[in-house]
Design a protein around this motif. Structure first.
Motif: not given
Length: 734
Positions: A292, A390, A356-357, A360, A331, A288, A353-354, A334
C-alpha cells in the motif's frame, strides 16, 4: 264537466292511480297537498307522496294498525276522497284546457315555414367551412415547404463548413506532424476545428458520403493521437503549463475520460503491474502495508502535478484522475493479482489486512480532500466491489465459533463436588468459571485484533447472546450436586454453597453490565450516534433475566434452609414426654432442638454474608424465619391443645376417685403450691419461644417483620400467663 273525464277513471281505477293523476294535473302549482281524508284513517296519507313508495312496505308498516279488512275499507274511503278532488281540479282548469287546444291550431304550418330558411342557412355555412379548411391546408403545406427549404439551406451551409473544416483540420495536423516538436497552439486550433466539424456534421450527415464521414473520423483520431503524445510528453517533463493546455484541449474536445484512460493505460498500469502481485506481497518486508505504501508513493511521484491542476481549487475542472485512473486500475490489479488478501481462513491475518486496507482507503480520501469527490469515490462500482470482496460475514462466523465455543465448553462441564467443596470463594470476583469466561468472551468481542466497526451490530448481538447463555446455564447449575462424595461436605451444605456462589456471581455480573455498555459505546461507529440510554434498552432483557435468576436462587436458598430446620420442629411434640411422670426440675433453658433449629440459618449467615450482602441476607432470613415461625406456631398450638386436653382428662379422673371433701381439699391445696407437669411443659415451650425470638432479634430482624411471630408469643403467654420481654427469660413458675 264531469262527463269529459277520461275513460280510464272507471270503477276499477285504484286510489294510487287517482293520486298520480291529481299530482300530474297540479304539477304547475307552487303548493299542493293531498286532500284531507277522514281523521280515523289507519294510515298516513303522506306516505303516498314518497318517491320510494311500495305497496309491500306500506302493508308491512301498517300491519299492526288494524286488520286487512279495516285497511281495505279505509283505502276505499280515501279513494272516494281522491276522486272527488280530481273531478274538482279538472272542473277548475277546464277553461284553460280549451284555450290551449284553440291556440295550437295552425302551429305545424308555421313551424314548417321557419324550417326551410334554416336548412338553407346550414348548407351555406357548411360550404364556407369547407372553403376555409382547404385554404388552411394550403397555407400549412406552404409553411412545411418553407421549413424544409430552411433545413436544406442550413444543411448546405453546414456541408460547406464541413468541407472547409476538413481542409483546415488536414492542414493543421500536417503542420503538427512536420514540426520537430508538437505545437500546442496548432493542437488548440485543430481542436477547435474538430469541434466545428463534429457540430456541422450533425446537420448535414444525410448529404455526406461515406468517404467524407470516414475522413472526419480519421482526422479526429489523428488529432487525439497527437494530443496523447503531447500529453505523455508533458507528463514526462512534468511541465505544468503544458499539462494545463493539454487538459484544456481535452476539455474542448469533450474527451476528459479519454485523458484519464490514457493516463491509466500508459502510466498507472505499468507501475501497478510491477507492484501489485502475489510475488511482491510475499517479498515485501512490511507485507500488505508495504504494498500500500508503494501504491500511494505513485501518487506523490507521478500525480502531484495533475492533482494540483484538477483539484477543487485547481485551474482545470472535469477530471478525477484519482478515482477514474488510479483507483480503478489499483482495484482491478488487487482483485486479479492479489486475491489471497481477501481469504478469511486465518482471522488474525484477515483482521490485520482489513485494518491495513481501511487505513489505505482513508489515506486516499485524504488525498482527494473534497466531500463531493469522496462521495463519488465511495459510490464507485469498483469501490463497492472491493468492499464486497472482504468476506466479513465469514470472518465474524469464525470469531463467533472461537468466542462462543469457549463459553459453551465451560458451560457443558459438570461441577466437581470435591473440588467445589474445597474451593475458596470471594465476593469481589467471580467464583464460578462460566461467569469469568463469559466476561472474558464479552471483552474479547470488543478488543483490538478482533472487533471491526463494520461488524458492530453482529458483535453487539453476540454480546447479548453470551450474557443470555451464561444466564441460562444457571438453570442447569442449580441441580448440583446430585450426590455428595464420601470425603466432601454434606449435600445440603454443598448446595447452599453453590446457591450462594451463584447468587454472588450473578450479582457481580449485573454490576458489570454498565461497564459493558460503556465499552460498547466507546467502540460504536460515530455514524450511529448511540447514547448510553439506547444501549441500556438493549440490555433490558438480560437485566430482567438476571433479576429473575436472583429471585429464584433466593427462593431455593430459603427452601434449603427451611428443609434443614423444619424436621427439628417435630421435637416440640416430645416435650410432654420429658416432663410427665419424670419429676424434672422447673425448665430454665431451651431444649436442644432449638439450637438445631436455628443452626442452619446461623451457619449460612456467618459463612455467606459477604457473598449475599446485608440487604439480601435480611430478605433471606425474613423468608426463612417466616416459614419456620408458621410451622413452629402450628406445632406449639397442637402441643398446648394436647396438654390442655390431657390435663382436663386427668382432673376429671381424679375428681371421680376422690369423693370425700378432705381429700379433694388436700389435693387442691397441693396443686396450688406445687408446679404441675403440664405447667412445666408450658413453661418449657415459652422458654423455647423466647430463645427463638432472641435469635431473630439478634440478627437484626424486628418482630413485626416475621409472619405469625406475634401470634406465637401471645400463644405461649396466654398458656403461662407470663409476658415475654424483649431480652429476658421468664422466671420459673412457682
Amino acid at each position: 264537466m264531469v262527463s269529459y273525464l277520461p275513460t280510464t277513471f272507471g270503477k276499477k281505477e285504484s286510489w294510487k292511480d287517482i293520486s298520480y293523476h291529481i299530482i300530474s294535473m297540479s304539477s304547475g302549482r307552487d303548493l299542493f297537498s293531498l286532500p284531507a281524508g277522514p281523521a280515523d284513517l289507519c294510515f298516513d296519507k303522506n306516505e303516498f307522496m314518497k318517491k320510494t313508495f311500495s305497496v309491500d312496505e306500506f302493508l308491512h308498516e301498517n300491519r299492526n294498525a288494524g286488520s286487512l279488512e279495516n285497511i281495505r275499507d279505509d283505502l276505499g274511503l280515501y279513494l272516494k276522497v281522491l276522486r272527488s278532488a280530481m273531478i274538482e281540479l279538472i272542473n277548475q282548469d277546464y277553461a284553460d284546457f280549451v284555450d290551449l287546444s284553440a291556440n295550437l291550431i295552425g302551429l305545424d304550418q308555421e313551424i314548417g315555414g321557419i324550417g326551410s330558411p334554416l336548412v338553407k342557412l346550414k348548407q351555406e355555412m357548411l360550404t364556407v367551412k369547407e372553403a376555409l379548411e382547404g385554404t388552411m391546408k394550403d397555407i400549412s403545406d406552404c409553411l412545411e415547404q418553407k421549413k424544409a427549404l430552411r433545413g436544406y439551406k442550413k444543411s448546405l451551409q453546414s456541408l460547406a463548413k464541413v468541407r472547409t473544416a476538413l481542409v483546415k483540420l488536414e492542414s493543421l495536423l500536417e503542420s503538427v506532424e512536420k514540426g520537430h516538436e508538437l505545437n500546442p497552439t496548432l493542437l488548440e486550433r485543430a481542436a477547435l476545428e474538430s469541434i466545428q466539424l463534429q457540430f456541422n456534421v450533425k446537420f448535414c450527415s444525410e448529404f455526406l458520403d461515406q468517404e467524407q464521414l470516414q475522413s472526419a473520423e480519421r482526422w479526429k483520431n489523428d488529432l487525439l493521437t497527437q494530443l496523447k503524445t503531447y500529453f505523455l510528453n508533458m507528463l514526462e517533463r512534468k511541465d505544468l503549463d503544458g499539462l494545463e493546455r493539454c487538459l484544456r484541449i481535452y476539455c474542448t474536445l469533450d474527451e476528459c475520460r479519454m485523458a484519464e484512460d490514457v493516463f491509466k493505460t500508459e502510466i498507472v498500469s505499468p507501475y501497478m503491474s510491477r507492484v501489485v502481485s502475489e510475488s511482491s506481497l510475499q517479498n515485501s518486508p512490511q507485507g500488505l502495508t508495504g504494498i500500500y505504501n508503494q501504491i500511494l508513493d505513485f501518487i506523490s511521484l507521478n500525480m502531484k502535478g495533475l492533482l494540483n491542476l484538477t483539484k477543487k481549487n485547481g485551474k482545470v475542472k472535469g477530471y478525477n484522475f484519482v478515482v477514474n485512473s488510479f483507483w480503478t486500475e489499483v482495484e482491478r490489479r488487487m482483485e486479479t493479482n492479489m486475491s489471497s488478501i481477501f481469504a478469511p481462513g486465518n482471522p488474525e491475518s484477515f483482521y490485520n489486512k482489513y485494518k491495513c486496507t481501511l487505513e489505505f482507503l482513508e489515506r486516499i480520501e485524504l488525498i482527494i480532500d473534497d466531500p463531493v469527490e469522496i462521495n463519488y469515490f465511495k459510490a464507485h462500482p469498483q469501490y463497492r466491489s472491493f468492499q464486497v470482496r472482504w468476506n466479513l460475514p465469514v470472518y465474524f462466523q469464525i470469531r463467533f465459533q472461537e468466542i462462543g465455543s469457549n463459553l459453551e465448553r465451560v458451560c457443558s462441564l459438570e461441577i466437581d463436588p470435591v473440588k467445589f467443596s474445597s474451593q475458596q470463594i470471594s465476593a469481589s470476583q467471580f467464583n464460578l468459571l462460566p461467569f469469568s469466561i463469559a466476561l472474558t468472551c464479552i471483552s474479547s468481542c470488543w478488543q483490538d485484533g478482533i472487533y471491526l466497526p463494520q461488524l458492530f451490530q453482529r458483535f453487539l448481538k453476540l454480546t447479548l447472546q453470551l450474557l443470555s447463555r451464561v444466564t441460562t446455564w444457571v438453570d442447569s447449575a442449580v441441580t448440583f450436586p446430585p450426590m455428595a462424595s464420601a470425603d466432601s461436605k454434606p449435600e445440603s451444605s454443598l448446595k447452599l454453597k453453590l446457591l450462594a456462589t451463584l447468587f454472588s456471581d450473578i450479582s457481580n455480573l449485573s454490576k458489570k453490565i454498565p461497564q459493558i455498555v460503556n465499552l460498547i459505546l466507546s467502540q460504536s461507529p460515530p455514524v450511529l450516534d448511540l447514547t448510553v440510554s439506547q444501549l441500556d434498552e438493549l440490555f433490558f432483557d438480560n437485566r430482567s433475566a438476571l433479576t429473575t435468576k436472583l429471585n429464584r436462587l433466593q427462593t431455593l436458598v430459603v427452601q434449603e434452609l427451611v428443609q434443614a430446620s423444619v424436621p427439628h420442629i417435630k421435637q416440640v411434640s416430645d416435650i410432654p414426654r420429658l416432663y410427665r411422670k419424670t419429676n424434672r426440675e422447673v425448665p430454665s433453658k431451651c431444649c436442644q432442638y432449638m439450637e438445631q433449629l436455628i443452626q442452619p440459618s446461623r451457619n449460612f449467615r456467618d459463612q455467606y454474608n459477604s457473598l449475599v450482602g446485608d440487604e439480601r441476607l435480611k430478605e433471606f432470613l425474613t423468608d426463612v424465619y417466616g416459614s419456620l415461625t408458621t410451622s413452629y406456631h402450628n406445632t406449639v398450638e397442637e402441643v398446648l391443645t394436647s396438654v390442655q386436653k390431657t390435663e382436663e382428662s386427668l382432673r376429671r379422673l381424679k375428681s371421680l376417685r376422690d369423693r370425700n371433701s378432705a381429700s379433694t381439699a388436700a389435693a387442691s391445696s397441693s396443686s396450688t403450691t406445687a408446679m404441675t407437669d403440664d405447667d412445666k411443659i408450658r413453661l418449657q415451650l415459652q422458654v423455647d419461644v423466647i430463645c427463638f425470638v432472641q435469635e431473630i432479634e439478634r440478627i437484626g430482624l424486628a418482630r413485626g417483620e416475621i409472619e405469625k411471630l406475634d401470634d406465637l408469643m401471645r400463644l405461649v403467654e396466654e398458656a403461662t400467663k407470663i409476658r415475654i420481654g424483649s431480652s429476658s427469660q421468664p422466671a420459673p413458675h412457682t
